[in-house]
Design an enzyme around this catalytic site. Structure first.
Site, short mmCIF file in Angstrom:
data_model
loop_
_atom_site.label_atom_id
_atom_site.label_comp_id
_atom_site.label_asym_id
_atom_site.label_seq_id
_atom_site.Cartn_x
_atom_site.Cartn_y
_atom_site.Cartn_z
N GLU A 342 0.82 -1.21 0.00
CA GLU A 342 0.00 0.00 0.00
C GLU A 342 0.85 1.26 0.00
OE1 GLU A 342 -2.83 -0.47 -0.82
OE2 GLU A 342 -3.41 -2.44 -0.07
N TYR A 416 -2.14 -7.30 -11.35
CA TYR A 416 -1.16 -7.42 -10.26
C TYR A 416 0.02 -8.29 -10.72
CZ TYR A 416 -4.75 -5.57 -7.07
OH TYR A 416 -5.69 -4.80 -6.45
#
Length: 549
Positions: A342, A416
């Site tokens: 993150e 991803y």
């Protein structure tokens, strides 16, 4: 288990379109007018540029509601007469007291949108504002952050704990806003969070005022930099604060941590990973993009989100992804996945933001690859490569990474792992880690605090590398096919060709532990090897190597 892991990483919460299958069993998406209004730069959006949001919000735990106001300051970007302004606010939220510094002749609600009809001539460069109050019971996330919405829960001590996660569903799920990724408020946000007197309100940026008013806590936060809409969020909980600082490339960066009171000791230990992480990412990507707003981790009841300068953390103070290694190699248990992943988004998603959700690979491919680059920097290149290759078992190749543009569509979760493997493959072709690092850092400079198209990023990499990767991007981002390299070996003679690729696919391949580089095409080619030993291929390329007997 594989499917569980993949779904846990799809922060997509798709709004408004349905899926069917055609005669070939392939997914087809049926889009609506509401999708186009939500996902494109409509004629009701394309003539005004948001400069700042001044937001006030007060969530009510018992009622699972929120109320407040938003003042939208903006500049006119082209001459228009009597324009209609589109304000995004999703049902069942209500707006009232719409005011502005120009004449409003009517207001019309159409589904998730409010259309404000104005009167008069608006000139390019003029500054104006629209303000409004809002209230209601917003969508409550069933499984934040993946489905999106508000979170109303309690901490271990039984105290209310509230926040939002809106990347997929959109910030307009609760806040009247210009909910278009291509327009960030250039001058940031002021966010006033009103909370019960025994709780603390936290938001993006820096705390500039704290007061008690009418028996409630009022916390005022300021973001000075542009910020993507889905990053704008309040946190309300029984928080305690501790701080630190990091000596970075642009000077001293403030580090602030807001955690639930009983987790303070665990947080102080686990968050020691922040400084090495920042050092690694500044090495690869350049200075942290928001020194003015500081770096902050805020504990949340959900897993995490890349909220700019207020990163949501919910990994329960353990390494890996909730204690699991997504690569299956052991490397992933050496670090806290949420802190690393993150925070990586501060560079890719928050500093460089895609204009359209169809280009969300710019956020997720680079950030997923940031885990590999972090491992490379901290633990060594061998561990970095091992981690990247180990992640590939999560790739689905179910549908293309890039979906339709202009309708707020989200592509495959392969953005991803497959996207990271694409970048790792490009790194092998460049074959110069310093040059590759400068390209990554250059992206941060070239597109500093900007919204971009995926093509801009591709063109930059092509230009700075001196290599045309256009067909490589097309292969990995717009098809579900893994490039297949068929080969035959007869003693020292090696023959090879591409199959399962886009037209004129160009990807030079270096043999493992060798200086030999082959340039396959759709036709068979041949090279002579130094010896008759069976050829070894480099697993760092995301290629399906197939021996033809």
């Amino acid at each position: 288990m594989k499917k569980i892991i993949i779904s846990a990483l799809l922060l997509s919460g798709v709004l408004g379109y349905s899926q069917n299958k055609n005669a070939f069993g392939e997914k087809e998406h049926v889009f609506t007018k509401q999708d186009s209004l939500f996902g494109s730069n409509t004629k009701y959006r394309d003539f005004w540029d948001v400069k700042k949001y001044d937001i006030e919000a007060e969530p009510n735990f018992a009622q699972k509601s929120v109320k407040g106001s938003n003042r939208i300051s903006f500049s006119i970007t082209k001459d228009v007469n009597n324009p209609i302004f589109q304000i995004d606010i999703q049902q069942p939220m209500k707006v009232s007291n719409v005011m502005s510094d120009f004449e409003i002749t009517s207001q019309k609600r159409d589904g998730n949108f409010l259309f404000v009809q104005s009167k008069g001539s608006f000139k390019k460069g003029d500054d104006h504002f629209i303000s409004m109050d809002f209230e209601g019971n917003p969508v409550v996330a069933k499984r934040a952050p993946w489905d999106g919405g508000w979170v109303f829960t309690k901490d271990a001590s039984g105290k209310p704990w509230m926040t939002t996660a809106t990347e997929g569903i959109g910030t307009s799920v609760w806040l009247p806003i210009k909910d278009y990724w291509g327009d960030e408020p250039d001058n940031g946000v002021t966010f006033t969070v009103i909370s019960p007197k025994d709780l603390t309100g936290v938001s993006n940026g820096r705390l500039i005022e704290q007061r008690t008013e009418n028996g409630k806590n009022v916390s005022v936060w300021e973001v000075k930099n542009p910020i993507n809409d889905y990053s704008i969020t309040p946190y309300v909980g029984n928080y305690v604060h501790f701080g630190d600082s990091f000596d970075g490339e642009k000077g001293k960066l403030s580090l602030d941590y807001y955690v639930i009171k009983e987790n303070l000791d665990k947080a102080k230990k686990q968050f020691e990973q922040v400084k090495p992480m920042l050092k690694a990412f500044e090495h690869w990507f350049g200075p942290y993009p928001f020194y003015e707003d500081g770096y902050k981790l805020v504990e949340t009841p959900h897993l995490g989100m890349e909220h700019q300068s207020a990163v949501a953390y919910g990994n329960k103070y353990q390494n890996g992804y909730l204690g699991r290694d997504l690569s299956g190699t052991g490397v992933g248990l050496k670090f806290d996945f949420i802190i690393i992943h993150e925070s990586g988004h501060e560079w890719f998603a928050n500093n460089i933001t895609a204009q359209d959700t169809a280009d969300m690979w710019v956020h997720e491919s680079f950030t997923c690859y940031s885990e590999t680059l972090y491992s490379d920097f901290i633990f060594g290149k061998e561990d970095g490569n091992k981690y990247l290759i180990g992640q590939r078992h999560n790739i689905q190749n179910d549908e293309p990474i890039i979906p339709a543009y202009g309708v707020r569509a989200h592509g495959s979760g392969d953005m991803y792992y497959k996207g990271a493997s694409m970048l790792h493959t490009i790194r092998q072709v460049i074959n110069d880690d310093e040059k590759f690092r400068q390209i990554l850092r250059g992206l941060g400079k070239e597109f500093y605090h900007q919204t971009v198209t995926g093509k801009q990023v591709q063109d930059y990499i092509n230009q700075k590398s001196g290599i045309d990767f256009s067909t490589v991007f097309s292969q990995y981002l717009t098809t579900t096919n893994i490039p297949k390299l068929e080969y035959k070996q007869d003693g020292k003679k090696l023959s090879f060709r591409w199959v399962n690729t886009v037209k004129d696919f160009k990807l030079p391949v270096r043999l493992k532990n060798s200086k030999i580089v082959i340039t396959p095409s759709e036709e068979w080619k041949t090279v002579k090897l130094k010896d008759k030993n069976p050829v070894e291929w480099d697993a760092n390329y995301y290629i399906d190597y197939t021996l033809i007997q």
